[in-house]
Design a protein around this motif. Structure first.
Motif, PDB file in Angstrom:
ATOM      1  N   TYR A 348       0.847  -1.303  -0.001  1.00  0.00           N
ATOM      2  CA  TYR A 348       0.062  -0.019  -0.057  1.00  0.00           C
ATOM      3  C   TYR A 348       0.773   1.290   0.080  1.00  0.00           C
ATOM      4  O   TYR A 348       0.613   2.204  -0.807  1.00  0.00           O
ATOM      5  CB  TYR A 348      -0.765   0.075   1.113  1.00  0.00           C
ATOM      6  CG  TYR A 348      -1.464   1.496   1.532  1.00  0.00           C
ATOM      7  CD1 TYR A 348      -2.186   1.996   0.522  1.00  0.00           C
ATOM      8  CD2 TYR A 348      -1.121   2.202   2.668  1.00  0.00           C
ATOM      9  CE1 TYR A 348      -2.763   3.589   0.676  1.00  0.00           C
ATOM     10  CE2 TYR A 348      -1.384   3.429   2.755  1.00  0.00           C
ATOM     11  CZ  TYR A 348      -2.366   4.168   1.794  1.00  0.00           C
ATOM     12  OH  TYR A 348      -2.677   5.410   2.057  1.00  0.00           O
ATOM     13  N   ARG A 353      -2.314   1.628  -3.481  1.00  0.00           N
ATOM     14  CA  ARG A 353      -3.503   0.829  -3.701  1.00  0.00           C
ATOM     15  C   ARG A 353      -4.205   0.142  -2.704  1.00  0.00           C
ATOM     16  O   ARG A 353      -3.209  -0.445  -1.803  1.00  0.00           O
ATOM     17  CB  ARG A 353      -3.280  -0.210  -4.664  1.00  0.00           C
ATOM     18  CG  ARG A 353      -2.867   0.405  -6.224  1.00  0.00           C
ATOM     19  CD  ARG A 353      -2.478  -0.480  -7.416  1.00  0.00           C
ATOM     20  NE  ARG A 353      -3.764  -1.445  -7.322  1.00  0.00           N
ATOM     21  CZ  ARG A 353      -3.647  -2.701  -8.310  1.00  0.00           C
ATOM     22  NH1 ARG A 353      -2.701  -2.757  -8.846  1.00  0.00           N
ATOM     23  NH2 ARG A 353      -4.731  -3.586  -8.424  1.00  0.00           N
ATOM     24  N   THR A 354      -5.278  -0.084  -2.362  1.00  0.00           N
ATOM     25  CA  THR A 354      -5.939  -0.793  -1.142  1.00  0.00           C
ATOM     26  C   THR A 354      -6.744  -1.921  -1.749  1.00  0.00           C
ATOM     27  O   THR A 354      -7.627  -2.343  -0.603  1.00  0.00           O
ATOM     28  CB  THR A 354      -6.827   0.339  -0.467  1.00  0.00           C
ATOM     29  OG1 THR A 354      -7.781   0.856  -1.362  1.00  0.00           O
ATOM     30  CG2 THR A 354      -6.012   1.564  -0.027  1.00  0.00           C
ATOM     31  N   ASP A 355      -6.876  -2.381  -2.886  1.00  0.00           N
ATOM     32  CA  ASP A 355      -7.667  -3.409  -3.105  1.00  0.00           C
ATOM     33  C   ASP A 355      -7.207  -4.746  -2.597  1.00  0.00           C
ATOM     34  O   ASP A 355      -8.207  -5.516  -2.096  1.00  0.00           O
ATOM     35  CB  ASP A 355      -7.510  -3.736  -4.739  1.00  0.00           C
ATOM     36  CG  ASP A 355      -6.023  -3.905  -5.407  1.00  0.00           C
ATOM     37  OD1 ASP A 355      -5.340  -2.933  -4.981  1.00  0.00           O
ATOM     38  OD2 ASP A 355      -6.033  -4.725  -5.873  1.00  0.00           O
ATOM     39  N   GLU A 358      -8.770  -4.633   1.124  1.00  0.00           N
ATOM     40  CA  GLU A 358     -10.211  -3.788   1.192  1.00  0.00           C
ATOM     41  C   GLU A 358     -11.075  -4.374   2.445  1.00  0.00           C
ATOM     42  O   GLU A 358     -11.870  -3.347   3.327  1.00  0.00           O
ATOM     43  CB  GLU A 358     -11.016  -4.212  -0.107  1.00  0.00           C
ATOM     44  CG  GLU A 358     -12.251  -3.430  -0.416  1.00  0.00           C
ATOM     45  CD  GLU A 358     -12.322  -2.119  -0.662  1.00  0.00           C
ATOM     46  OE1 GLU A 358     -12.879  -1.057  -0.146  1.00  0.00           O
ATOM     47  OE2 GLU A 358     -11.227  -1.871  -1.297  1.00  0.00           O
ATOM     48  N   LEU A 361      -9.937  -2.326   5.817  1.00  0.00           N
ATOM     49  CA  LEU A 361      -9.505  -0.813   5.766  1.00  0.00           C
ATOM     50  C   LEU A 361     -10.202  -0.255   7.065  1.00  0.00           C
ATOM     51  O   LEU A 361     -11.325  -0.627   7.673  1.00  0.00           O
ATOM     52  CB  LEU A 361     -10.354  -0.144   4.740  1.00  0.00           C
ATOM     53  CG  LEU A 361      -9.449  -0.481   3.348  1.00  0.00           C
ATOM     54  CD1 LEU A 361     -10.220   0.036   2.166  1.00  0.00           C
ATOM     55  CD2 LEU A 361      -7.959   0.079   3.411  1.00  0.00           C
ATOM     56  N   ARG A 364     -13.926   1.183   7.440  1.00  0.00           N
ATOM     57  CA  ARG A 364     -15.235   0.379   7.968  1.00  0.00           C
ATOM     58  C   ARG A 364     -15.736   0.971   9.000  1.00  0.00           C
ATOM     59  O   ARG A 364     -17.095   0.947   9.420  1.00  0.00           O
ATOM     60  CB  ARG A 364     -14.961  -0.903   7.826  1.00  0.00           C
ATOM     61  CG  ARG A 364     -14.244  -1.604   8.884  1.00  0.00           C
ATOM     62  CD  ARG A 364     -13.812  -2.889   8.886  1.00  0.00           C
ATOM     63  NE  ARG A 364     -13.411  -3.671   9.758  1.00  0.00           N
ATOM     64  CZ  ARG A 364     -11.940  -3.715   9.818  1.00  0.00           C
ATOM     65  NH1 ARG A 364     -11.113  -3.013   8.989  1.00  0.00           N
ATOM     66  NH2 ARG A 364     -11.408  -4.411  11.022  1.00  0.00           N
TER      67      ARG A 364
END
Length: 367
Positions: A348, A353-355, A358, A361, A364
């Protein structure tokens, strides 16, 4: 000024700092107390995602991926630190003592087998071929040959040494008093050792992560859960494998100890071993291996595990605060998840990128 500042010197913070440094970044790691003095020490070093997670999903996937990283990761650490971490992936058994436990384990074995995992259902006699010291009360269980354990104390020691070898700046006894912000961006922290600045700051402070986030008026639901654990001598008790049951676990180590545990109790930030906790540990494992009645008691200790509101770790950026990430909330799975956490956080920070993180994270809890 560092490229990255990691706050928290437990297994997660050390692993993240090591991985970031491996990728060519200048890293500073700070710890308020001793390296690995909290959740990382309240552990038996279990590497058992198939036992740990009760259903398919992102946690099991993350655990399995981390387990697969362990052999190469451990070998690299041993080479860097010139020390054995006592990795053992020779299998473990999860056992049932009665019909109800048997049914629950059979259901678990069914979905794990359907999902393609390497698990085997064993009846009582077959289980005793794997572990002859099992009690006559054990009626059946699951054998998972690819899981195991590691010596978490030796792993911590190797990580500290490997970080030094890698060029990480290590500062222990360094207490954070504030998070430094400039133009809406986190640029480091204020500490008892003076200001420390970095392009990226990663909070890996375990049970204290929620308190640190309060410095920015960010509410992250992380709380400490005390884990108490004990060790007895293996002299005269030649256990072959790790044993899990509903009331405890038994882990034979290569250093002559058998680690047994563990409790989970809400005690705030108190980490002392209690008589009630010790009694729970000792009584919890006796039904599985009667020979433990004769074991010489060696030591008991406790630590604080960081629990989140939904049982999943916190990985990735903190919304609204550029330059700030979290790597925490691993509860009792910090040892297991350390290599994959380090990899995901480093990915990251390098790419933005955070895919791949997910489900974990921090956003939430902050929407």
């Amino acid at each position: 000024m560092s490229d990255c500042l990691v706050v928290g010197g437990g297994i997660i913070g050390l692993s993240v700092a090591y991985e970031l440094s491996r990728r060519g970044l200048a890293v500073t790691l700070i710890e308020q107390g001793d390296w690995g003095g909290q959740a990382s020490s309240a552990a038996a070093g279990m590497l058992a995602p198939l036992k740990e997670f009760a259903s398919p999903g992102p946690m099991l996937d993350l655990g399995m991926e981390s387990l697969h990283l362990y052999p190469e990761w451990a070998q690299e650490l041993e080479e860097r630190a010139s020390g054995d971490v006592q990795l053992s992936l020779e299998g473990l058994v999860t056992v049932a003592l009665n019909g109800q436990e048997r049914e629950q384990l059979q259901a678990k074995h069914h979905w794990q087998k359907e999902a393609g995992h390497d698990v085997h259902w064993l009846e009582c006699n077959e289980l005793r071929d794997v572990e002859p010291l099992l009690s006559d009360q054990v009626v059946a269980g699951i054998y998972s040959p690819g899981e195991g354990h590691i010596n978490n104390r030796l792993l911590l020691r190797s990580l500290v040494t490997a970080c030094r070898v890698q060029g990480v700046t290590l500062l222990s006894g360094c207490v954070v008093s504030g998070i430094a912000v400039k133009s809406g961006r986190v640029v480091g922290v204020e500490t008892t050792s003076g200001p420390i600045r970095a392009d990226q700051t990663v909070i890996a402070s375990g049970a204290w992560a929620g308190i640190m986030m309060q410095m920015l008026d960010v509410a992250i639901p992380v709380r400490p859960v005390r884990g108490q654990i004990a060790a007895v001598s293996s002299v005269g008790i030649p256990l072959r494998t790790v044993i899990f049951g509903t009331t405890g676990y038994i882990t034979p180590k290569k250093d002559g100890k058998i680690v047994i545990g563990a409790t989970e109790d809400e005690s705030g930030f108190q980490r002392e071993v209690t008589m009630a906790g010790l009694a729970s540990i000792l009584n919890g494992v006796m039904p599985y291996v009667p020979a433990l009645h004769a074991a010489a008691f060696l030591e008991a200790w406790g630590g604080l595990r960081p629990a989140t509101a939904d049982g999943k770790p916190l990985l990735g950026p903190v919304p609204g605060w550029e330059g700030l990430s979290l790597a925490g909330g691993h509860f009792r799975n910090g040892i297991l998840l350390s290599p994959i956490t380090a990899k995901r956080i480093a990915d990251y920070i390098e790419s933005g990128r955070t895919d791949k993180i997910e489900p974990f994270l921090p956003s939430r809890f902050l929407s």
